[in-house]
Design a protein around this motif. Sequence first.
Motif, PDB file in Angstrom:
ATOM      1  N   GLN A   7       0.956  -0.944  -0.327  1.00 50.77           N
ATOM      2  CA  GLN A   7       0.248   0.138   0.141  1.00 50.77           C
ATOM      3  C   GLN A   7       1.044   1.710  -0.121  1.00 50.77           C
ATOM      4  OE1 GLN A   7      -3.257   0.753  -0.298  1.00 50.77           O
ATOM      5  NE2 GLN A   7      -3.083  -1.291  -1.064  1.00 50.77           N
ATOM      6  N   ALA A   8       2.015   1.148   0.741  1.00 47.14           N
ATOM      7  CA  ALA A   8       2.674   2.012   0.856  1.00 47.14           C
ATOM      8  C   ALA A   8       3.186   2.646  -0.445  1.00 47.14           C
ATOM      9  CB  ALA A   8       3.624   2.059   1.687  1.00 47.14           C
ATOM     10  N   PHE A   9       3.934   2.164  -1.074  1.00 49.30           N
ATOM     11  CA  PHE A   9       4.563   2.262  -2.362  1.00 49.30           C
ATOM     12  C   PHE A   9       2.824   2.891  -3.748  1.00 49.30           C
ATOM     13  CE2 PHE A   9       8.238  -1.214  -1.432  1.00 49.30           C
ATOM     14  CZ  PHE A   9       8.867  -0.339  -1.398  1.00 49.30           C
ATOM     15  N   LEU A  10       2.691   1.939  -3.255  1.00 49.72           N
ATOM     16  CA  LEU A  10       1.197   3.196  -4.470  1.00 49.72           C
ATOM     17  C   LEU A  10       0.701   3.870  -3.949  1.00 49.72           C
ATOM     18  CD1 LEU A  10      -0.466   1.076  -6.221  1.00 49.72           C
ATOM     19  CD2 LEU A  10      -2.552   0.665  -4.818  1.00 49.72           C
ATOM     20  N   ALA A  11       0.519   4.216  -2.748  1.00 45.51           N
ATOM     21  CA  ALA A  11       0.134   5.118  -2.479  1.00 45.51           C
ATOM     22  C   ALA A  11       1.448   6.422  -2.625  1.00 45.51           C
ATOM     23  CB  ALA A  11      -0.109   5.492  -1.312  1.00 45.51           C
ATOM     24  N   GLU A  12       2.591   6.303  -2.500  1.00 43.57           N
ATOM     25  CA  GLU A  12       3.595   7.010  -3.152  1.00 43.57           C
ATOM     26  C   GLU A  12       3.340   7.200  -5.151  1.00 43.57           C
ATOM     27  OE1 GLU A  12       7.355   8.931  -2.118  1.00 43.57           O
ATOM     28  OE2 GLU A  12       5.565   8.539  -1.218  1.00 43.57           O
ATOM     29  N   ALA A  13       3.105   6.406  -5.882  1.00 37.85           N
ATOM     30  CA  ALA A  13       3.088   5.993  -6.881  1.00 37.85           C
ATOM     31  C   ALA A  13       1.997   7.060  -7.445  1.00 37.85           C
ATOM     32  CB  ALA A  13       3.056   4.473  -7.501  1.00 37.85           C
ATOM     33  N   LYS A  14       1.204   6.806  -6.741  1.00 37.38           N
ATOM     34  CA  LYS A  14       0.215   7.934  -7.280  1.00 37.38           C
ATOM     35  C   LYS A  14       0.602   9.230  -7.191  1.00 37.38           C
ATOM     36  CE  LYS A  14      -3.696   4.829  -6.726  1.00 37.38           C
ATOM     37  NZ  LYS A  14      -4.386   4.199  -5.275  1.00 37.38           N
ATOM     38  N   LYS A  15       1.104   9.353  -6.231  1.00 31.60           N
ATOM     39  CA  LYS A  15       1.924  10.994  -5.543  1.00 31.60           C
ATOM     40  C   LYS A  15       2.549  11.511  -7.134  1.00 31.60           C
ATOM     41  CE  LYS A  15       4.272  12.153  -2.660  1.00 31.60           C
ATOM     42  NZ  LYS A  15       5.151  12.029  -1.150  1.00 31.60           N
ATOM     43  N   TRP A  16       3.593  10.480  -7.330  1.00 31.87           N
ATOM     44  CA  TRP A  16       4.781  10.750  -7.978  1.00 31.87           C
ATOM     45  C   TRP A  16       3.794  10.734  -9.577  1.00 31.87           C
ATOM     46  CZ3 TRP A  16       9.085  13.057  -7.698  1.00 31.87           C
ATOM     47  CH2 TRP A  16       9.408  12.905  -6.917  1.00 31.87           C
ATOM     48  N   ARG A  17       2.869   9.916  -9.749  1.00 31.44           N
ATOM     49  CA  ARG A  17       1.896   9.882 -11.526  1.00 31.44           C
ATOM     50  C   ARG A  17       1.393  11.464 -11.474  1.00 31.44           C
ATOM     51  NH1 ARG A  17      -2.261   8.855 -14.094  1.00 31.44           N
ATOM     52  NH2 ARG A  17      -1.447   7.428 -16.194  1.00 31.44           N
ATOM     53  N   GLU A  18       0.496  11.925 -10.412  1.00 29.05           N
ATOM     54  CA  GLU A  18       0.173  13.801 -10.384  1.00 29.05           C
ATOM     55  C   GLU A  18       1.520  14.382 -11.031  1.00 29.05           C
ATOM     56  OE1 GLU A  18      -2.982  15.438  -9.881  1.00 29.05           O
ATOM     57  OE2 GLU A  18      -2.771  13.394  -9.785  1.00 29.05           O
ATOM     58  N   ARG A  19       2.385  14.263 -10.236  1.00 34.38           N
ATOM     59  CA  ARG A  19       3.809  15.232 -10.544  1.00 34.38           C
ATOM     60  C   ARG A  19       4.106  14.885 -12.127  1.00 34.38           C
ATOM     61  NH1 ARG A  19       7.698  15.241  -4.855  1.00 34.38           N
ATOM     62  NH2 ARG A  19       6.590  15.822  -3.909  1.00 34.38           N
ATOM     63  N   LEU A  20       4.411  13.585 -12.405  1.00 37.25           N
ATOM     64  CA  LEU A  20       5.149  13.699 -13.894  1.00 37.25           C
ATOM     65  C   LEU A  20       3.664  14.772 -14.662  1.00 37.25           C
ATOM     66  CD1 LEU A  20       6.236  11.936 -16.542  1.00 37.25           C
ATOM     67  CD2 LEU A  20       4.479   9.975 -15.100  1.00 37.25           C
ATOM     68  N   ILE A  21       2.088  14.061 -14.300  1.00 36.14           N
ATOM     69  CA  ILE A  21       1.172  14.700 -14.821  1.00 36.14           C
ATOM     70  C   ILE A  21       1.688  16.116 -15.163  1.00 36.14           C
ATOM     71  CG2 ILE A  21      -1.203  14.679 -15.520  1.00 36.14           C
ATOM     72  CD1 ILE A  21      -0.448  11.961 -16.303  1.00 36.14           C
TER      73      ILE A  21
END
Length: 411
Positions: free
Chosen positions: A202-216
């Motif tokens: 879960q922790a990675f998934l939450a972190e990945a969502k954050k970075w994906r948002e930054r990528l967008i």
Amino acid sequence: MSDAGIDIRKIRNIGIAAHIDAGKTTTSERILFYTGKIHRIGEVHEGAATMDFMDQERERGITISSAATTCYWKEYMINLIDTPGHVDFTMEVERSLRVLDGAVAVFCAVGGVEPQSETVWRQLDKYRVPRIAFVNKMDRVGANFFDVMKQIKERLGANPVPIQLPMGAEDAFKGIIDLITMQAIEYADELGTRLELEEIPQAFLAEAKKWRERLIEALAEVDDEIMESYLEGREISEESIKRALRFGTISLKLVPMLCGSALKNKGIQLLLDAVIDYLPSPLDIPPVKGVDPRTGEEVIRHTDAEAPFTALAFKVLVDPYVGRVVYTRIYSGKLHTGMSVLNTNTGKKERIGRILRVHANKREDIESALAGTIVAIPGLKNTRTGDTLCDEKGPVVLEGMNIPEPVISLA
Ligand code: GDP
């Protein structure tokens, strides 16, 4: 064999740039291994073949001594151009940078940006070479992907955008989450295994969502369509993200970042995917410029197989089997055996007896080669590094070092 069926959009002429010890050699060997293995499916044995293959290559010194090695990945031709690891400002370094269309900058996950990587980076900037960054040695103690990213931003003034989130580091470096597809790859073996969503911590998934948002967000800065969708809160497709990222990379506004461990065979295949997805083809780069030696007028040559033949000799090597060979980047037209070309620097004609394409494990005689490709020509007596070879009906001396604005055509 000839190049007749090659789609120029499926060619990548790339270099691997790094400061000494970051892992350039290991990364290049792994690239040649995976591309060779895929290309020659059925010919090599799985598993133990990895090291056998590399040891053999190292003994024969082929991968190391070649100025350009051709390999194939998913029907793309990748020409890996040797860029000197030591950095000095000789013409040779300049020329090898000139013939690349894109680069993979390798950083050590522990050392990050070091003075020498700064010099290499500035040279790539000078020649406006689009690049992706590979943070290597994620398995080492002290590895930190985000520190390296911060250094790339602060010390190199670039705009890095992670397209992967590493899952763990050091001994616990397990794999990555692809921020474009949100798929997690666990490097349990060489090929990696795709994890189901519920298997991702879960922790990675939450972190990945954050970075994906930054990528967008970063992509919205370079792409109006993404900006619109982003502002309206609409879902953005994988295809749009990839297209915007390709545009951002080629326009030099963004540097996609990946990570892995070349030594442990982690992340190399995704790096190859990124090379074909985000680095330019010869059709995406600006045309080369030169001068007609008869009139002094400017000549422009586009990457076009139907245009007059124009090529640059960028490296001369003495090959133990073939003798003196001239490595040549063809910018326009076609080259074929039996043809006579003009060297506009010496004013002499040269006959093309053989054309070779150099692979990691063999030299292949080809009858013809097209614009956008790189070949080795044996038997040219009077051609030196830096000379222009061309069709005598359309003579041109290529400009020493033109640094053109990138043309973004996204072919
Ligand atoms: P180059 O000087 O940039 O060509 O670097 P090399 O590829 O020769 O690597 C330098 C050293 O780092 C060698 O001892 C490699 O075995 C080691 N190395 C390369 N990649 C990795 C990696 O991913 N992890 C670790 N732990 N060591 C690596």
